[in-house]
Design a protein around this motif. Structure first.
Motif, mmCIF file in Angstrom:
data_model
loop_
_atom_site.group_PDB
_atom_site.id
_atom_site.type_symbol
_atom_site.label_atom_id
_atom_site.label_comp_id
_atom_site.label_asym_id
_atom_site.label_seq_id
_atom_site.Cartn_x
_atom_site.Cartn_y
_atom_site.Cartn_z
ATOM 1 N N PRO A 81 0.792 -1.238 0.000
ATOM 2 C CA PRO A 81 0.000 0.000 0.000
ATOM 3 C C PRO A 81 0.823 1.286 0.000
ATOM 4 C CG PRO A 81 0.135 -0.867 2.218
ATOM 5 C CD PRO A 81 0.857 -1.860 1.344
ATOM 6 N N ILE A 82 2.156 1.184 0.145
ATOM 7 C CA ILE A 82 2.949 2.411 0.267
ATOM 8 C C ILE A 82 3.960 2.618 -0.863
ATOM 9 C CG2 ILE A 82 2.696 2.653 2.759
ATOM 10 C CD1 ILE A 82 5.417 1.284 3.105
ATOM 11 N N THR A 83 4.651 1.571 -1.302
ATOM 12 C CA THR A 83 5.744 1.763 -2.258
ATOM 13 C C THR A 83 5.293 2.358 -3.585
ATOM 14 O OG1 THR A 83 6.941 -0.055 -1.211
ATOM 15 C CG2 THR A 83 7.724 0.665 -3.367
ATOM 16 N N VAL A 93 11.079 10.364 0.584
ATOM 17 C CA VAL A 93 9.718 10.360 1.113
ATOM 18 C C VAL A 93 9.591 9.265 2.174
ATOM 19 C CG1 VAL A 93 8.952 8.875 -0.798
ATOM 20 C CG2 VAL A 93 7.256 10.159 0.523
ATOM 21 N N ARG A 94 8.934 9.595 3.271
ATOM 22 C CA ARG A 94 8.725 8.633 4.352
ATOM 23 C C ARG A 94 7.458 7.825 4.102
ATOM 24 N NH1 ARG A 94 9.065 13.084 9.072
ATOM 25 N NH2 ARG A 94 7.435 13.873 7.683
ATOM 26 N N ALA A 95 7.439 6.621 4.657
ATOM 27 C CA ALA A 95 6.234 5.797 4.553
ATOM 28 C C ALA A 95 5.039 6.526 5.157
ATOM 29 C CB ALA A 95 6.458 4.459 5.251
ATOM 30 N N THR A 96 5.267 7.228 6.247
ATOM 31 C CA THR A 96 4.171 7.932 6.917
ATOM 32 C C THR A 96 3.702 9.164 6.155
ATOM 33 O OG1 THR A 96 5.818 9.072 8.289
ATOM 34 C CG2 THR A 96 4.759 7.118 9.232
ATOM 35 N N ASP A 97 4.453 9.570 5.110
ATOM 36 C CA ASP A 97 4.008 10.693 4.288
ATOM 37 C C ASP A 97 2.938 10.276 3.288
ATOM 38 O OD1 ASP A 97 5.725 12.540 5.481
ATOM 39 O OD2 ASP A 97 7.379 12.016 4.132
ATOM 40 N N THR A 107 -2.594 -3.407 7.729
ATOM 41 C CA THR A 107 -2.450 -4.133 6.472
ATOM 42 C C THR A 107 -1.639 -5.409 6.643
ATOM 43 O OG1 THR A 107 -0.391 -3.006 5.842
ATOM 44 C CG2 THR A 107 -2.473 -1.921 5.250
ATOM 45 N N GLU A 108 -1.859 -6.368 5.726
ATOM 46 C CA GLU A 108 -1.047 -7.582 5.744
ATOM 47 C C GLU A 108 0.393 -7.266 5.354
ATOM 48 O OE1 GLU A 108 -1.854 -10.666 2.933
ATOM 49 O OE2 GLU A 108 -2.121 -9.305 1.239
ATOM 50 N N PHE A 109 0.597 -6.211 4.571
ATOM 51 C CA PHE A 109 1.942 -5.827 4.169
ATOM 52 C C PHE A 109 2.781 -5.511 5.408
ATOM 53 C CE2 PHE A 109 5.053 -2.569 2.801
ATOM 54 C CZ PHE A 109 5.710 -3.298 1.822
ATOM 55 N N PHE A 110 2.187 -4.816 6.371
ATOM 56 C CA PHE A 110 2.906 -4.505 7.606
ATOM 57 C C PHE A 110 3.034 -5.744 8.483
ATOM 58 C CE2 PHE A 110 3.100 -3.432 12.081
ATOM 59 C CZ PHE A 110 4.133 -2.504 12.124
ATOM 60 N N ASN A 124 12.185 6.188 1.620
ATOM 61 C CA ASN A 124 12.656 5.720 0.314
ATOM 62 C C ASN A 124 13.194 6.887 -0.498
ATOM 63 O OD1 ASN A 124 11.608 3.277 1.123
ATOM 64 N ND2 ASN A 124 10.251 3.019 -0.637
ATOM 65 N N LEU A 125 14.186 6.574 -1.333
ATOM 66 C CA LEU A 125 14.703 7.547 -2.291
ATOM 67 C C LEU A 125 14.830 6.842 -3.634
ATOM 68 C CD1 LEU A 125 15.854 10.458 -2.663
ATOM 69 C CD2 LEU A 125 18.121 9.427 -2.406
ATOM 70 N N TYR A 126 14.242 7.433 -4.672
ATOM 71 C CA TYR A 126 14.246 6.831 -6.009
ATOM 72 C C TYR A 126 15.117 7.642 -6.950
ATOM 73 C CZ TYR A 126 10.436 4.063 -4.193
ATOM 74 O OH TYR A 126 9.691 3.207 -3.423
ATOM 75 N N ALA A 127 15.878 6.925 -7.769
ATOM 76 C CA ALA A 127 16.760 7.572 -8.746
ATOM 77 C C ALA A 127 16.050 7.616 -10.091
ATOM 78 C CB ALA A 127 18.073 6.795 -8.858
#
Length: 244
Positions: A81-83, A93-97, A107-110, A124-127
């Motif tokens: 649900p977050i990525t 960006v933080r998961a909580t953002d 969630t089952e993911f957690f 997370n930081l994406y290039a």
């Protein structure tokens, strides 16, 4: 933004690493260790987005269960649900953002993925480069720590341009020496092979560093890895084995 003496040193090491022509996987691996130290984090994973299959692949990780990560690749990334929301950002960006911790914990993911390794606070930081996602950094802390601060997000944002440039540079085919190596060289990474070829030409560490545009410390790291993988303890034995 206040940086401790240790963080200042680590920041310099990170920028030096990103300025050197490492292989793409090496960049993500080395960055994981350094960024975890920089941010006082405990867990790290990195993937490369595959647009054809709409999935993340080519993982590297630190302090995470490989079996749990394989479950992520086969199932949880498609029920995450977050990525997907975090991937849209071109800044740290933080998961909580993107989802409150209270909602994430439902969630089952957690409960079935993140919680197994003790992941609680994430950033997370994406290039992104010319519309292509070249790789990412996923940094996590356990629940005994605090969430990542805005200053820590800014610190990651400072690293992003160099991170993108390093990964983009690694996409280009590298020129290598034509000196042949035997089948043992298949155990070495391309950069370790380049270093070994120059050793076979009798070049000392400083000349190898200049030729490959890396530091002498990195040359020694590649050589130590090559020694271990080929099963030797010195340069002469390495040359003998790779020529045999």
């Amino acid at each position: 933004m206040y940086l401790s003496a240790k963080q200042t040193v680590l920041l310099g090491q990170i920028m030096q690493t990103l300025a050197e022509p490492h292989e793409e996987l090496e960049i993500r691996e080395i960055m994981g260790d350094l960024v975890m130290q920089l941010l006082g984090a405990q867990f790290y994973a990195s993937y490369v987005w595959q647009p054809g299959s709409l999935s993340f692949a080519r993982p590297t990780q630190i302090n995470m269960d490989p079996i749990n990560l394989r479950a992520y690749e086969s199932y949880y990334q498609f029920h995450d649900p977050i990525t997907p929301q975090m991937q849209r950002y071109q800044v740290a960006v933080r998961a909580t953002d993107v989802l409150s911790l209270e909602e994430l914990k439902k969630t089952e993911f957690f409960n079935d993925f993140l919680n197994k390794d003790g992941l609680y606070w994430g950033v997370n930081l994406y290039a992104w480069h010319q519309g292509q996602n070249l790789g990412d950094m996923r940094i996590w802390r356990d629940k005994r720590r605090e969430n990542f601060s805005h200053d820590e997000l800014r610190l990651l944002d400072m690293l992003q341009p160099a991170f993108v440039t390093a990964l983009a540079r690694a996409q280009r085919p590298a020129k290598t020496q034509d000196l042949p190596l035997n089948i043992l060289s298949q155990r070495l990474t391309p950069r370790e092979q380049d270093t070994a070829r120059l050793v076979m030409l009798g070049m000392p560490d400083k000349e190898i560093a200049r030729a490959l545009q890396i530091s002498t410390t990195t040359v020694r790291t590649h050589l130590e890895n090559a020694f271990r993988k080929v099963g030797v303890s010195n340069r002469a034995a390495l040359v003998h084995k790779l020529r045999a």
